[in-house]
Design a protein around this motif. Structure first.
Motif, PDB file in Angstrom:
ATOM      1  N   PRO A 169       5.115  -1.100  -8.725  1.00 49.00           N
ATOM      2  CA  PRO A 169       5.744   0.216  -8.546  1.00 49.00           C
ATOM      3  C   PRO A 169       5.340   0.882  -7.238  1.00 49.00           C
ATOM      4  O   PRO A 169       4.157   0.945  -6.892  1.00 49.00           O
ATOM      5  CB  PRO A 169       5.240   1.006  -9.760  1.00 49.00           C
ATOM      6  CG  PRO A 169       4.961  -0.039 -10.797  1.00 49.00           C
ATOM      7  CD  PRO A 169       4.442  -1.233 -10.035  1.00 49.00           C
ATOM      8  N   GLY A 170       6.345   1.364  -6.513  1.00 46.44           N
ATOM      9  CA  GLY A 170       6.102   2.101  -5.277  1.00 46.44           C
ATOM     10  C   GLY A 170       5.931   1.246  -4.045  1.00 46.44           C
ATOM     11  O   GLY A 170       5.787   1.784  -2.944  1.00 46.44           O
ATOM     12  N   LEU A 171       5.978  -0.081  -4.170  1.00 47.69           N
ATOM     13  CA  LEU A 171       5.787  -0.914  -2.985  1.00 47.69           C
ATOM     14  C   LEU A 171       7.003  -0.862  -2.056  1.00 47.69           C
ATOM     15  O   LEU A 171       6.866  -1.008  -0.847  1.00 47.69           O
ATOM     16  CB  LEU A 171       5.516  -2.366  -3.401  1.00 47.69           C
ATOM     17  CG  LEU A 171       5.236  -3.351  -2.256  1.00 47.69           C
ATOM     18  CD1 LEU A 171       4.010  -2.924  -1.449  1.00 47.69           C
ATOM     19  CD2 LEU A 171       5.058  -4.772  -2.774  1.00 47.69           C
ATOM     20  N   ALA A 172       8.195  -0.644  -2.601  1.00 51.82           N
ATOM     21  CA  ALA A 172       9.423  -0.556  -1.799  1.00 51.82           C
ATOM     22  C   ALA A 172      10.060   0.817  -2.008  1.00 51.82           C
ATOM     23  O   ALA A 172       9.863   1.453  -3.053  1.00 51.82           O
ATOM     24  CB  ALA A 172      10.395  -1.658  -2.203  1.00 51.82           C
ATOM     25  N   PRO A 173      10.853   1.306  -1.053  1.00 48.58           N
ATOM     26  CA  PRO A 173      11.558   2.586  -1.243  1.00 48.58           C
ATOM     27  C   PRO A 173      12.539   2.502  -2.413  1.00 48.58           C
ATOM     28  O   PRO A 173      13.065   1.430  -2.729  1.00 48.58           O
ATOM     29  CB  PRO A 173      12.308   2.789   0.077  1.00 48.58           C
ATOM     30  CG  PRO A 173      11.623   1.905   1.058  1.00 48.58           C
ATOM     31  CD  PRO A 173      11.121   0.728   0.281  1.00 48.58           C
ATOM     32  N   GLY A 195       5.278   8.843   5.602  1.00 52.50           N
ATOM     33  CA  GLY A 195       4.055   8.104   5.851  1.00 52.50           C
ATOM     34  C   GLY A 195       3.944   7.712   7.308  1.00 52.50           C
ATOM     35  O   GLY A 195       4.873   7.901   8.096  1.00 52.50           O
ATOM     36  N   GLU A 196       2.804   7.132   7.658  1.00 50.45           N
ATOM     37  CA  GLU A 196       2.555   6.704   9.024  1.00 50.45           C
ATOM     38  C   GLU A 196       2.595   5.191   9.099  1.00 50.45           C
ATOM     39  O   GLU A 196       1.876   4.511   8.350  1.00 50.45           O
ATOM     40  CB  GLU A 196       1.182   7.204   9.494  1.00 50.45           C
ATOM     41  CG  GLU A 196       1.137   8.678   9.834  1.00 50.45           C
ATOM     42  CD  GLU A 196       2.032   9.015  11.019  1.00 50.45           C
ATOM     43  OE1 GLU A 196       2.063   8.242  11.997  1.00 50.45           O
ATOM     44  OE2 GLU A 196       2.724  10.039  10.949  1.00 50.45           O
ATOM     45  N   PRO A 197       3.428   4.628   9.970  1.00 49.85           N
ATOM     46  CA  PRO A 197       3.440   3.168  10.112  1.00 49.85           C
ATOM     47  C   PRO A 197       2.102   2.668  10.653  1.00 49.85           C
ATOM     48  O   PRO A 197       1.466   3.322  11.487  1.00 49.85           O
ATOM     49  CB  PRO A 197       4.560   2.908  11.115  1.00 49.85           C
ATOM     50  CG  PRO A 197       5.292   4.194  11.266  1.00 49.85           C
ATOM     51  CD  PRO A 197       4.359   5.286  10.884  1.00 49.85           C
ATOM     52  N   LEU A 198       1.673   1.521  10.159  1.00 46.45           N
ATOM     53  CA  LEU A 198       0.440   0.911  10.664  1.00 46.45           C
ATOM     54  C   LEU A 198       0.776   0.157  11.950  1.00 46.45           C
ATOM     55  O   LEU A 198       0.714  -1.067  12.018  1.00 46.45           O
ATOM     56  CB  LEU A 198      -0.152  -0.025   9.618  1.00 46.45           C
ATOM     57  CG  LEU A 198      -0.442   0.603   8.247  1.00 46.45           C
ATOM     58  CD1 LEU A 198      -1.061  -0.429   7.306  1.00 46.45           C
ATOM     59  CD2 LEU A 198      -1.354   1.815   8.380  1.00 46.45           C
ATOM     60  N   LEU A 284       1.555   3.948   5.536  1.00 45.70           N
ATOM     61  CA  LEU A 284       0.479   4.530   4.744  1.00 45.70           C
ATOM     62  C   LEU A 284       0.926   5.914   4.283  1.00 45.70           C
ATOM     63  O   LEU A 284       1.182   6.802   5.101  1.00 45.70           O
ATOM     64  CB  LEU A 284      -0.796   4.636   5.583  1.00 45.70           C
ATOM     65  CG  LEU A 284      -2.021   5.235   4.876  1.00 45.70           C
ATOM     66  CD1 LEU A 284      -2.434   4.367   3.684  1.00 45.70           C
ATOM     67  CD2 LEU A 284      -3.178   5.396   5.860  1.00 45.70           C
ATOM     68  N   THR A 285       1.060   6.094   2.975  1.00 49.25           N
ATOM     69  CA  THR A 285       1.507   7.364   2.397  1.00 49.25           C
ATOM     70  C   THR A 285       0.393   7.967   1.560  1.00 49.25           C
ATOM     71  O   THR A 285      -0.657   7.352   1.356  1.00 49.25           O
ATOM     72  CB  THR A 285       2.746   7.141   1.512  1.00 49.25           C
ATOM     73  OG1 THR A 285       2.346   6.498   0.293  1.00 49.25           O
ATOM     74  CG2 THR A 285       3.782   6.274   2.216  1.00 49.25           C
ATOM     75  N   ASP A 286       0.626   9.168   1.044  1.00 46.72           N
ATOM     76  CA  ASP A 286      -0.368   9.826   0.198  1.00 46.72           C
ATOM     77  C   ASP A 286      -0.642   9.030  -1.073  1.00 46.72           C
ATOM     78  O   ASP A 286      -1.720   9.152  -1.661  1.00 46.72           O
ATOM     79  CB  ASP A 286       0.106  11.238  -0.176  1.00 46.72           C
ATOM     80  CG  ASP A 286       0.124  12.177   1.023  1.00 46.72           C
ATOM     81  OD1 ASP A 286      -0.550  11.871   2.028  1.00 46.72           O
ATOM     82  OD2 ASP A 286       0.833  13.199   0.960  1.00 46.72           O
ATOM     83  N   SER A 287       0.318   8.231  -1.508  1.00 45.43           N
ATOM     84  CA  SER A 287       0.142   7.463  -2.747  1.00 45.43           C
ATOM     85  C   SER A 287      -0.193   5.994  -2.498  1.00 45.43           C
ATOM     86  O   SER A 287      -0.210   5.195  -3.425  1.00 45.43           O
ATOM     87  CB  SER A 287       1.412   7.554  -3.603  1.00 45.43           C
ATOM     88  OG  SER A 287       2.542   7.113  -2.869  1.00 45.43           O
ATOM     89  N   GLY A 288      -0.438   5.624  -1.238  1.00 41.87           N
ATOM     90  CA  GLY A 288      -0.801   4.244  -0.940  1.00 41.87           C
ATOM     91  C   GLY A 288       0.162   3.608   0.052  1.00 41.87           C
ATOM     92  O   GLY A 288       0.905   4.302   0.758  1.00 41.87           O
ATOM     93  N   LEU A 289       0.166   2.293   0.099  1.00 46.28           N
ATOM     94  CA  LEU A 289       0.998   1.565   1.053  1.00 46.28           C
ATOM     95  C   LEU A 289       2.409   1.366   0.512  1.00 46.28           C
ATOM     96  O   LEU A 289       2.596   1.040  -0.660  1.00 46.28           O
ATOM     97  CB  LEU A 289       0.378   0.198   1.360  1.00 46.28           C
ATOM     98  CG  LEU A 289      -0.989   0.206   2.038  1.00 46.28           C
ATOM     99  CD1 LEU A 289      -1.502  -1.229   2.194  1.00 46.28           C
ATOM    100  CD2 LEU A 289      -0.937   0.898   3.399  1.00 46.28           C
ATOM    101  N   VAL A 290       3.398   1.554   1.388  1.00 46.54           N
ATOM    102  CA  VAL A 290       4.800   1.282   1.066  1.00 46.54           C
ATOM    103  C   VAL A 290       5.334   0.359   2.161  1.00 46.54           C
ATOM    104  O   VAL A 290       5.101   0.592   3.348  1.00 46.54           O
ATOM    105  CB  VAL A 290       5.642   2.567   1.009  1.00 46.54           C
ATOM    106  CG1 VAL A 290       7.110   2.243   0.726  1.00 46.54           C
ATOM    107  CG2 VAL A 290       5.096   3.522  -0.045  1.00 46.54           C
ATOM    108  N   VAL A 291       6.046  -0.676   1.757  1.00 47.85           N
ATOM    109  CA  VAL A 291       6.643  -1.612   2.710  1.00 47.85           C
ATOM    110  C   VAL A 291       8.143  -1.329   2.773  1.00 47.85           C
ATOM    111  O   VAL A 291       8.812  -1.268   1.738  1.00 47.85           O
ATOM    112  CB  VAL A 291       6.384  -3.070   2.293  1.00 47.85           C
ATOM    113  CG1 VAL A 291       6.993  -4.032   3.310  1.00 47.85           C
ATOM    114  CG2 VAL A 291       4.880  -3.332   2.167  1.00 47.85           C
ATOM    115  N   ILE A 292       8.657  -1.141   3.970  1.00 46.71           N
ATOM    116  CA  ILE A 292      10.074  -0.810   4.152  1.00 46.71           C
ATOM    117  C   ILE A 292      10.810  -1.997   4.794  1.00 46.71           C
ATOM    118  O   ILE A 292      10.203  -3.009   5.148  1.00 46.71           O
ATOM    119  CB  ILE A 292      10.245   0.460   5.025  1.00 46.71           C
ATOM    120  CG1 ILE A 292       9.655   0.240   6.418  1.00 46.71           C
ATOM    121  CG2 ILE A 292       9.591   1.652   4.348  1.00 46.71           C
ATOM    122  CD1 ILE A 292       9.958   1.366   7.412  1.00 46.71           C
TER     123      ILE A 292
END
Length: 394
Positions: A169-173, A195-198, A284-292
């Motif tokens: 959950p939350g790994l993808a938009p 979020g901020e891209p790494l 990097l978001t407030d809830s963790g990592l998200v991959v777009i």
């Protein structure tokens, strides 16, 4: 009469020969001037804005307008003069910030509600690929041309959205809508991720472990199967690798070592992969990592994503160690050692180089790609415990 015919024949023949000889030295007529690079880019931007406007008119979840909106264009970016800060990372790093007084900025108008539209960086065809952002409603739009087989990047992204978030959950938009446009374009609307891209290799390294752990969860959720190189790639791998060797993109030692690895035909781990795991696609978001940007997602050897992470790593040796540890695989591990499994996927990516270099002929990003290719072939040599060859120059 026969003599007269022969005389006329000689006269005509001599005239033809003289004209032909003159033609050998006469300058060719000038070719009609083709479009300038700026005209080609303007046409691509016009196509992109038309596609965005068409999607906005058909998708109720997106803002829309029929009135011309003042916009600025620079390189492959079109944006409002007062671009909202929350959309900053949609714009390439080199084009962020104020454009006031910047060379090359053009003012234009178009009936689109998007705050920013960005064309794909390696998009060289007549059809456009783009992403657009809508700050107020927190949505992103992707538009991609359909391939000959009826699929597009939207196909992979849409298929991934539900499946990835079911397992991790939350790994993808979150996906909101998918559709098509006349003219062979597909589109999707999804959440804009705050979020901020790494974007630097060091930032990616700092968050490598949680990223690898979440991707391992995805592998387990989707399931891991085994396949041999011949099953995954057929004969095309060795044929394409032969072209890489012929064009001198790798040393003879690396070329032979990879060919032997392929010929061993052992087992590779296969699961769902992202397909373009660059640092800019990890936020990097407030809830963790998200991959777009899951447009290249598909079921393929898991080390495809591992090779991308290794390629962009600040510390490649540490990255290999973390991949070995966190993707150990238990009963599903490969029968190739992890370094060899990773080497095979680097080699597979290098197989794209001859075609890509040809497509980038004359393009300013060709040199950037050559530097990336040099790094990749050096990493490949290191995994095989061989010295790197000369840098590719094809």
């Amino acid at each position: 009469m026969g003599r007269d015919w022969r005389k006329r024949s000689r006269r005509v023949g001599g005239a033809v020969l003289r004209r032909a000889r003159r033609g050998l030295t006469a300058p060719a007529p000038p070719a009609p001037p083709g479009p300038t690079p700026q005209q080609r880019q303007d046409a691509r931007i016009e196509e992109a804005l038309a596609a965005v406007g068409a999607v906005e008119a058909s998708e109720a979840g997106l803002p829309a307008t029929t009135s011309p909106v003042a916009l600025l264009a620079l390189d492959r970016v079109v944006r409002r003069p007062d671009l909202p800060a929350r959309l900053a990372h949609l714009v390439p790093a080199s084009l962020r910030g104020s454009w006031e007084g910047r060379a090359g900025v053009r003012a234009l108008e178009a009936p689109v509600a998007a705050d920013a539209v960005v064309l794909a960086k390696f998009d060289l065809g007549s059809r456009v690929k783009l992403r657009a952002g809508y700050a107020e409603v927190g949505l992103a739009l992707a538009v991609q041309p359909r391939r000959a087989d009826g699929t597009s990047g939207v196909t992979g992204a849409a298929r991934s959205a539900e499946m990835v978030n079911r397992h991790v959950p939350g790994l993808a938009p979150t996906l909101h809508a998918v559709g098509t446009l006349d003219g062979g374009y597909d589109w999707l609307v999804e959440d804009w991720v705050e979020g901020e891209p790494l974007v630097s290799d060091r930032r990616l390294a700092a968050h490598l472990d949680p990223l690898l752990e979440r991707l391992a969860e995805l592998h387990r959720g989707h399931g891991v199967r085994h396949a041999r190189p011949a099953e995954v790639w057929g004969e095309s791998f060795l044929e394409q690798w032969g072209t890489v060797r012929e064009e001198g993109l790798v040393s003879d030692a690396v070329g032979g070592a990879v060919a032997r690895l392929v010929a061993a035909d052992r087992l590779l781990r296969v699961s769902w992969t992202h397909g373009d795991l660059a640092a800019s696609n990890v936020l990097l978001t407030d809830s963790g990592l998200v991959v777009i940007d899951w447009e290249h997602a598909a079921e393929r050897p898991v080390m495809y994503d591992g090779a991308r992470l290794h390629l962009f790593a600040a510390d490649p040796a540490r990255t290999v160690g973390r991949i070995r540890t966190l993707w150990a695989g238990g009963p599903t591990r490969s029968t190739y050692p992890p370094e060899q499994e990773l080497a095979l996927l680097h080699a597979r990516l290098v197989c794209n180089a001859p075609r890509r270099l040809a497509r980038l002929a004359g393009h300013p990003r060709r040199e950037i790609y050559l530097r990336q290719l040099t790094r990749q072939t050096d990493l490949l040599a290191g995994l095989l415990e061989l010295p790197p060859g000369p840098p590719p120059t094809a």
